[in-house]
Design a protein around this motif. Structure first.
Motif, PDB file in Angstrom:
ATOM      1  N   LYS A   1       0.810  -0.380   0.056  1.00  0.00           N
ATOM      2  CA  LYS A   1      -0.172   0.214  -0.228  1.00  0.00           C
ATOM      3  C   LYS A   1       1.079   0.863   0.018  1.00  0.00           C
ATOM      4  N   ASN A   2       0.110   2.310  -0.580  1.00  0.00           N
ATOM      5  CA  ASN A   2       0.982   3.355  -0.966  1.00  0.00           C
ATOM      6  C   ASN A   2       2.242   3.292  -1.595  1.00  0.00           C
ATOM      7  N   ARG A   3       2.441   2.745  -2.433  1.00  0.00           N
ATOM      8  CA  ARG A   3       3.560   1.854  -3.028  1.00  0.00           C
ATOM      9  C   ARG A   3       3.699   2.746  -4.494  1.00  0.00           C
ATOM     10  N   LEU A   4       4.681   3.069  -5.198  1.00  0.00           N
ATOM     11  CA  LEU A   4       4.688   3.842  -6.233  1.00  0.00           C
ATOM     12  C   LEU A   4       5.899   3.152  -7.431  1.00  0.00           C
ATOM     13  N   VAL A   5       6.485   2.439  -8.213  1.00  0.00           N
ATOM     14  CA  VAL A   5       6.753   1.843  -9.268  1.00  0.00           C
ATOM     15  C   VAL A   5       6.573   2.828 -10.681  1.00  0.00           C
ATOM     16  N   ILE A   6       7.919   3.003 -10.974  1.00  0.00           N
ATOM     17  CA  ILE A   6       7.858   3.596 -12.779  1.00  0.00           C
ATOM     18  C   ILE A   6       8.468   2.347 -13.150  1.00  0.00           C
ATOM     19  N   PHE A   7       8.564   2.916 -14.203  1.00  0.00           N
ATOM     20  CA  PHE A   7       9.647   1.450 -15.063  1.00  0.00           C
ATOM     21  C   PHE A   7       9.388   1.834 -16.600  1.00  0.00           C
ATOM     22  N   PRO A   8       9.846   1.646 -17.693  1.00  0.00           N
ATOM     23  CA  PRO A   8      10.416   1.786 -18.867  1.00  0.00           C
ATOM     24  C   PRO A   8       8.189   1.248 -19.400  1.00  0.00           C
ATOM     25  N   SER A   9       7.677   2.239 -19.817  1.00  0.00           N
ATOM     26  CA  SER A   9       6.756   1.507 -20.465  1.00  0.00           C
ATOM     27  C   SER A   9       6.628   0.082 -21.057  1.00  0.00           C
ATOM     28  N   PRO A  10       8.026  -0.042 -22.780  1.00  0.00           N
ATOM     29  CA  PRO A  10       8.029  -0.965 -23.488  1.00  0.00           C
ATOM     30  C   PRO A  10       8.708  -2.182 -22.998  1.00  0.00           C
ATOM     31  N   THR A  11       8.560  -1.674 -20.981  1.00  0.00           N
ATOM     32  CA  THR A  11       9.145  -3.629 -20.326  1.00  0.00           C
ATOM     33  C   THR A  11       7.917  -4.477 -20.275  1.00  0.00           C
ATOM     34  N   LYS A  12       8.229  -5.779 -21.125  1.00  0.00           N
ATOM     35  CA  LYS A  12       7.289  -6.978 -20.940  1.00  0.00           C
ATOM     36  C   LYS A  12       6.682  -6.772 -18.483  1.00  0.00           C
ATOM     37  N   HIS A  13       5.917  -6.794 -18.823  1.00  0.00           N
ATOM     38  CA  HIS A  13       5.203  -6.714 -17.343  1.00  0.00           C
ATOM     39  C   HIS A  13       4.069  -7.335 -16.712  1.00  0.00           C
ATOM     40  N   ARG A  14       3.383  -7.777 -16.216  1.00  0.00           N
ATOM     41  CA  ARG A  14       2.312  -8.537 -15.740  1.00  0.00           C
ATOM     42  C   ARG A  14       1.588  -8.282 -14.304  1.00  0.00           C
ATOM     43  N   VAL A  15       0.704  -8.589 -13.064  1.00  0.00           N
ATOM     44  CA  VAL A  15      -0.124  -8.492 -12.134  1.00  0.00           C
ATOM     45  C   VAL A  15      -0.112 -10.134 -12.088  1.00  0.00           C
ATOM     46  N   THR A  16       0.133  -9.907 -10.940  1.00  0.00           N
ATOM     47  CA  THR A  16       0.182 -11.968 -10.303  1.00  0.00           C
ATOM     48  C   THR A  16      -1.717 -11.975  -9.971  1.00  0.00           C
ATOM     49  N   SER A  17      -2.456 -12.872  -9.402  1.00  0.00           N
ATOM     50  CA  SER A  17      -3.635 -12.933  -9.815  1.00  0.00           C
ATOM     51  C   SER A  17      -3.921 -12.399  -7.786  1.00  0.00           C
ATOM     52  N   VAL A  18      -4.738 -11.774  -7.927  1.00  0.00           N
ATOM     53  CA  VAL A  18      -5.409 -11.362  -6.727  1.00  0.00           C
ATOM     54  C   VAL A  18      -6.382 -12.064  -5.854  1.00  0.00           C
ATOM     55  N   LYS A  19      -6.252 -13.009  -4.385  1.00  0.00           N
ATOM     56  CA  LYS A  19      -7.081 -13.627  -3.495  1.00  0.00           C
ATOM     57  C   LYS A  19      -7.907 -12.830  -2.542  1.00  0.00           C
ATOM     58  N   MET A  20      -8.927 -12.812  -2.776  1.00  0.00           N
ATOM     59  CA  MET A  20      -9.038 -12.071  -1.592  1.00  0.00           C
ATOM     60  C   MET A  20      -9.469 -13.506  -0.184  1.00  0.00           C
ATOM     61  N   THR A  21      -8.551 -13.220   1.211  1.00  0.00           N
ATOM     62  CA  THR A  21      -8.746 -13.791   2.132  1.00  0.00           C
ATOM     63  C   THR A  21      -9.739 -14.007   3.059  1.00  0.00           C
ATOM     64  N   GLU A  22     -11.024 -13.116   2.206  1.00  0.00           N
ATOM     65  CA  GLU A  22     -12.377 -12.502   2.673  1.00  0.00           C
ATOM     66  C   GLU A  22     -13.009 -11.448   1.852  1.00  0.00           C
ATOM     67  N   ARG A  23     -14.214 -12.052   1.179  1.00  0.00           N
ATOM     68  CA  ARG A  23     -14.584 -11.105   0.544  1.00  0.00           C
ATOM     69  C   ARG A  23     -15.510  -9.836   0.996  1.00  0.00           C
TER      70      ARG A  23
END
Length: 207
Positions: free
Chosen positions: A164-186
């Motif tokens: 939380k409250n983290r900023l990440v900066i990188f070159p846009s042509p970089t291959k990237h993905r976001v891993t799956s989110v799993k809710m611990t409580e709905r």
């Protein structure tokens, strides 16, 4: 300059991590607007400015919206106004001393576009590129945190843990993905929020 914690990569993909970017009041104001617009986010599958690197499958499993599609005047948006801090001259100067790609923001006029994304159970974003020069990703969530996952993977060799409250900066042509989110409580609205800020350079400007 902002009182933040900045980390730099020394090898591999050039990226910057800035922790505790907004103060407590700013974070609350930002999250309030994100919660307000969340019901208006569109469904998964709309990639917007991304370039898919996956064939025959749904690249984007989250909800999203371009900020300009909600606010006719973005200057009335808390998200827009607070994210102007991303371009604080002192911060850009400090980061530019360690990360060469950031120095371009000091030399070219820049335009940017903002997108809001929201991830809940089984939401993810598969490998892609962004149609821009630099990508800023800011992450937040409602307390208490009720999910796991949602990390950023760059070029399959660098993993940035969600925080939380983290900023990440990188070159846009970089291959990237976001891993799956799993809710611990709905619980509605307790997923992973991301503000994506795409920077475009005006390389036709006069010198």
């Amino acid at each position: 300059m902002k009182d933040v914690s900045v980390k730099y990569t020394k090898t591999g993909v050039p990226f910057v991590i800035v922790d505790d970017f907004f103060n407590g009041f700013e974070s609350e104001q930002l999250l309030a607007e994100l919660e307000f617009v969340r019901p208006h986010l569109s469904g998964s599958g709309e990639t917007g400015g991304a370039v898919s690197l996956v064939d025959g499958s749904n690249l984007k499993l989250n909800n999203s919206m371009w900020l300009n599609d909600f606010f006719s005047d973005p200057k009335k948006s808390t998200v827009y106004n607070l994210t102007r801090q991303f371009y604080d001259p002192d911060l850009l100067f400090e980061i530019g001393q360690e990360t060469w790609i950031m120095r371009y923001l000091e030399n070219y006029p820049a335009a940017d576009a903002l997108q809001i994304l929201y991830y809940e159970q089984n939401s993810s974003y598969d490998t892609h590129l962004d149609r821009a020069f630099l990508t800023y990703l800011y992450w937040t969530h409602k307390e208490p945190k009720k999910f796991e996952g949602g990390d950023l993977v760059l070029e399959e060799d660098s993993r940035v843990e969600y925080r939380k409250n983290r900023l990440v900066i990188f070159p846009s042509p970089t291959k990237h993905r976001v891993t799956s989110v799993k809710m611990t409580e709905r619980s509605e609205g307790h997923g992973r929020y991301c503000i994506s800020n795409f920077v475009h350079l005006n390389t036709l400007a006069d010198f």
